[in-house]
Motif scaffolding. Sequence first.
Motif, mmCIF file in Angstrom:
data_model
loop_
_atom_site.group_PDB
_atom_site.id
_atom_site.type_symbol
_atom_site.label_atom_id
_atom_site.label_comp_id
_atom_site.label_asym_id
_atom_site.label_seq_id
_atom_site.Cartn_x
_atom_site.Cartn_y
_atom_site.Cartn_z
ATOM 1 N N LEU A 91 0.767 -1.243 0.000
ATOM 2 C CA LEU A 91 0.000 0.000 0.000
ATOM 3 C C LEU A 91 0.799 1.295 0.000
ATOM 4 N N ALA A 92 1.903 1.307 0.738
ATOM 5 C CA ALA A 92 2.497 2.592 1.097
ATOM 6 C C ALA A 92 3.345 3.216 -0.006
ATOM 7 N N ASP A 93 3.431 4.552 0.029
ATOM 8 C CA ASP A 93 4.379 5.270 -0.810
ATOM 9 C C ASP A 93 5.674 5.498 -0.034
ATOM 10 N N VAL A 139 9.014 3.526 -0.010
ATOM 11 C CA VAL A 139 8.795 2.108 0.258
ATOM 12 C C VAL A 139 9.762 1.217 -0.526
ATOM 13 N N GLU A 140 10.048 1.559 -1.767
ATOM 14 C CA GLU A 140 10.957 0.722 -2.568
ATOM 15 C C GLU A 140 12.350 0.697 -1.950
#
Lengths: 331, 266
Positions: free
Chosen positions: A221-223, A239-240
């Motif tokens: 979900l997160a950015d 997040v990546e």
Amino acid sequence: MIPLLKVEDLRIDFVSQKISYPIVDQLSFQVLPGEILAVVGESGSGKSISLLSLMGLLGSELKTTGGRAFFQEEDLFQKTEKELDQIRGKEISMVFQDALTSLNPVFTVGNQMIEGMKIHMGLSKQQAKERALLLLEKVGLPDPSSVFKKYPHTLSGGMRQRVMIAMALSCKPELLIADEPTTALDVTIQAQIIQLLKELREELNMAIILITHDMGLVAELADRVLVLYAGQIVEEAKVEDLFAKPSHPYTMGLLTSIPQIQTKIQKKQEPLQSIEGNVPDTFHDIEGCRFQNRCPYKTSGCEKQQQLHQAQTNHWSRCFRYDFIQKEASL
Amino acid sequence: MNEINSPILAVSGLKKYYNNSSIRAVDDVSFTINQGETLGLVGESGCGKSTIAKLIVQLEKPSEGKILFHNQDLSTLNKEDKHKNKTKIQMIFQDPYSSLNPRKTIGDAIKDPMLYHQICEKEEVHKEILRLLDLVGLPANSMDRYPKDFSGGQRQRIGIARALSLKPELLICDEPVSALDVSIQAQILNLLKTIQKELSLSMLFIGHGLSVVHYISDRIAVMYQGKIVEEADSIALFTNPGHDYTKTLISSIPILDPTLRNIRKA
């Protein structure tokens, strides 16, 4: 872009007649409009409390003792209770972990949904009802008009959570705070709620703060992610980047302690990498890095107080050996 | 996985109906667990997995069907044999907070069942408790402390020590890590796995998280609405899922690599 929410150097203390000590400190972060920010940490790390503090919802023994919080450039801590009432439930709304205890058992779903809309949006009962039905449909509940008339206890866990989300969305919030929204749910329902939150963000350009301890949920979900440990941020990253290059030993431990599905016989990981020890109850008496007693990479220097170091662009770690940890993590 | 002979537990045609058969919690379930093997049981809440656990430890009586432990039907045993057999199957519960008596020291909590079932002599009890605490990784001074003094993970260790104190052959673990923090989950999973190997225990591991169940199990049975819809080797289940519900479960597992999430969406 102007941040929707900006928190600076927040500090929260536990205060009783006998003792007082900090439970959250040096907490600074911001959320952009339409962004999903995940706040990750174990129970007791201060993640829920920090967000409750912004909403002025701390219990009597907890006090916000420092820092500032700006929502749409207005200082939340300077607001009166009455002014906060205008924001809570309207501009900022919350979804809690346990939908059964957060919904009022003696009112029907419909009744509690229209109440907020009447107060915040000035809708008539009929208008509010129409909007409530629309929202129930939007969150994927079959037969909204029958759900509208039901009492919370007659709904399943997944349905109740959807009702909570519908309610939270009813006044078109700019910011949704979701506190462990799927923890109590089954995996298949969790996947549906994840999908729903994604769609709603796209559609309404609403920012979401997702409080969770589930790294899987974060990945989906997160950015951007804040990792909290013992009341402070230990890592902050996109997040990546967080998953590709964890730069704090705690984050790394969190990632390696999750069992992965192995589809090759020879590769079944064993044993799981776990973080030894327990989360400390209090940290005010720990000198230096708060994670040092559980850290496999402890060395000289850890006894000093740790600052956030920039590991890469927009990637911060509260470990002075962030370079080394990144290398270890990539092995 | 090495010592697989005849099954230690064989369940066949097991049914549990409530409310005049209107609620079919467990509906014609059959499976076996071999010596030293771990069978995982997954499914969503309400699918009947905990009811199966209760039926096996005889907290509930089956409506129909047989539970054979070492080829003996548990329901037909006389009182004395039942009493004897009770120690051989032990359970570990989901909530380590509510499964310990808050007014008993940890030493007493472990000691009492051992003395009741005459597992060891009174003089030996102290030594045995120390051995168990050491086995589950708790300090010796835990003995005189109360449950409130322990964290969730530590309490689950106590629960495991207590289950092991009766020298069981089969452990039923009902969501033993679901209530624990992520970093603690791994500790408990590792502990269960080590103990299982060392004592060559057989295990039924109930969970709703596929990755956890996959990690600990040799075989996995997938339950849906009271029935087992698929059973397979724990690796084969993922490489070659047969039932639609299994496929849904697998696709619901969050992918831990955010760069992959867009690929799956496509």
